[in-house]
Design a protein around this motif. Structure first.
Motif, PDB file in Angstrom:
ATOM      1  N   ILE A  73       0.864  -1.181   0.000  1.00  0.00           N
ATOM      2  CA  ILE A  73       0.000   0.000   0.000  1.00  0.00           C
ATOM      3  C   ILE A  73       0.898   1.228   0.000  1.00  0.00           C
ATOM      4  O   ILE A  73       1.670   1.444   0.937  1.00  0.00           O
ATOM      5  CB  ILE A  73      -0.941   0.011   1.217  1.00  0.00           C
ATOM      6  CG1 ILE A  73      -1.858  -1.207   1.172  1.00  0.00           C
ATOM      7  CG2 ILE A  73      -1.746   1.301   1.255  1.00  0.00           C
ATOM      8  CD1 ILE A  73      -2.765  -1.346   2.356  1.00  0.00           C
ATOM      9  N   THR A  74       0.824   2.006  -1.055  1.00  0.00           N
ATOM     10  CA  THR A  74       1.615   3.225  -1.161  1.00  0.00           C
ATOM     11  C   THR A  74       0.851   4.387  -0.543  1.00  0.00           C
ATOM     12  O   THR A  74      -0.338   4.281  -0.241  1.00  0.00           O
ATOM     13  CB  THR A  74       1.915   3.541  -2.636  1.00  0.00           C
ATOM     14  OG1 THR A  74       0.680   3.764  -3.311  1.00  0.00           O
ATOM     15  CG2 THR A  74       2.667   2.399  -3.301  1.00  0.00           C
ATOM     16  N   CYS A  75       1.557   5.497  -0.365  1.00  0.00           N
ATOM     17  CA  CYS A  75       0.917   6.697   0.192  1.00  0.00           C
ATOM     18  C   CYS A  75      -0.242   7.144  -0.693  1.00  0.00           C
ATOM     19  O   CYS A  75      -1.292   7.538  -0.206  1.00  0.00           O
ATOM     20  CB  CYS A  75       1.930   7.823   0.339  1.00  0.00           C
ATOM     21  SG  CYS A  75       3.172   7.540   1.592  1.00  0.00           S
ATOM     22  N   GLY A  76      -0.026   7.089  -2.002  1.00  0.00           N
ATOM     23  CA  GLY A  76      -1.073   7.512  -2.928  1.00  0.00           C
ATOM     24  C   GLY A  76      -2.314   6.646  -2.814  1.00  0.00           C
ATOM     25  O   GLY A  76      -3.445   7.138  -2.823  1.00  0.00           O
ATOM     26  N   LYS A  77      -2.110   5.326  -2.697  1.00  0.00           N
ATOM     27  CA  LYS A  77      -3.247   4.420  -2.566  1.00  0.00           C
ATOM     28  C   LYS A  77      -3.952   4.600  -1.226  1.00  0.00           C
ATOM     29  O   LYS A  77      -5.153   4.373  -1.114  1.00  0.00           O
ATOM     30  CB  LYS A  77      -2.795   2.974  -2.725  1.00  0.00           C
ATOM     31  CG  LYS A  77      -2.432   2.609  -4.138  1.00  0.00           C
ATOM     32  CD  LYS A  77      -2.012   1.156  -4.240  1.00  0.00           C
ATOM     33  CE  LYS A  77      -1.629   0.798  -5.660  1.00  0.00           C
ATOM     34  NZ  LYS A  77      -1.166  -0.591  -5.752  1.00  0.00           N
ATOM     35  N   ALA A  78      -3.191   4.982  -0.207  1.00  0.00           N
ATOM     36  CA  ALA A  78      -3.771   5.171   1.121  1.00  0.00           C
ATOM     37  C   ALA A  78      -4.416   6.544   1.262  1.00  0.00           C
ATOM     38  O   ALA A  78      -5.008   6.848   2.295  1.00  0.00           O
ATOM     39  CB  ALA A  78      -2.701   4.990   2.192  1.00  0.00           C
ATOM     40  N   GLY A  79      -4.290   7.391   0.239  1.00  0.00           N
ATOM     41  CA  GLY A  79      -4.896   8.720   0.295  1.00  0.00           C
ATOM     42  C   GLY A  79      -4.060   9.744   1.043  1.00  0.00           C
ATOM     43  O   GLY A  79      -4.537  10.804   1.401  1.00  0.00           O
TER      44      GLY A  79
END
Length: 133
Positions: free
Chosen positions: A8-14
């Motif tokens: 889970i990347t920062c972008g995917k985590a919002g």
């Protein structure tokens, strides 16, 4: 993290973080969206003048009469800010580029060649050429 578990990347985590590199830029350093806007700003006007002067000094083109029925290839201004390592504005950069997507092989041009090489590359190649095996 176990194998097969999705990352889970920062972008995917919002999670959205602003880049501190661009924190000190003001709206006065915005890139213009039109030539008219650029001509109204002294910094961008100077950048356009510098680009035009460089093109003239390099003999980039020669003004000739337009032949009847000739297809004229147009150009456009591209504007971009250049930054220092710390994110502060280094300079405003204006480039005059040709819209070459309107060219047709055999109609508007036969061959194109634009050699661009850095001095460091030439030195490296020469060093390798004279170095003993």
């Amino acid at each position: 993290m176990p194998l097969g578990h999705p990352m889970i990347t920062c972008g995917k985590a919002g999670i959205v973080r602003s880049n501190p590199r661009y924190a000190n830029l003001s709206s006065a350093n915005d890139v213009p969206t039109s030539v008219r806007a650029a001509l109204c700003d002294p910094a961008w006007f100077q950048a356009m003048h510098d680009e035009y002067s460089a093109l003239q000094a390099n003999g980039t083109w020669e003004l000739v009469p337009r032949p009847c029925g000739a297809h004229v290839i147009t150009g456009e201004w591209i504007f971009k800010n250049k930054f220092h390592e710390d994110g502060s504005l280094e300079r405003c950069k204006a480039r005059w580029v040709v819209r070459d997507f309107s060219q047709c092989l055999g109609l508007n041009f036969d061959q194109t060649f634009s050699p661009v090489v850095k001095l460091a590359t030439i030195c490296t190649v020469l060093h390798l050429a004279v170095a003993p095996n």
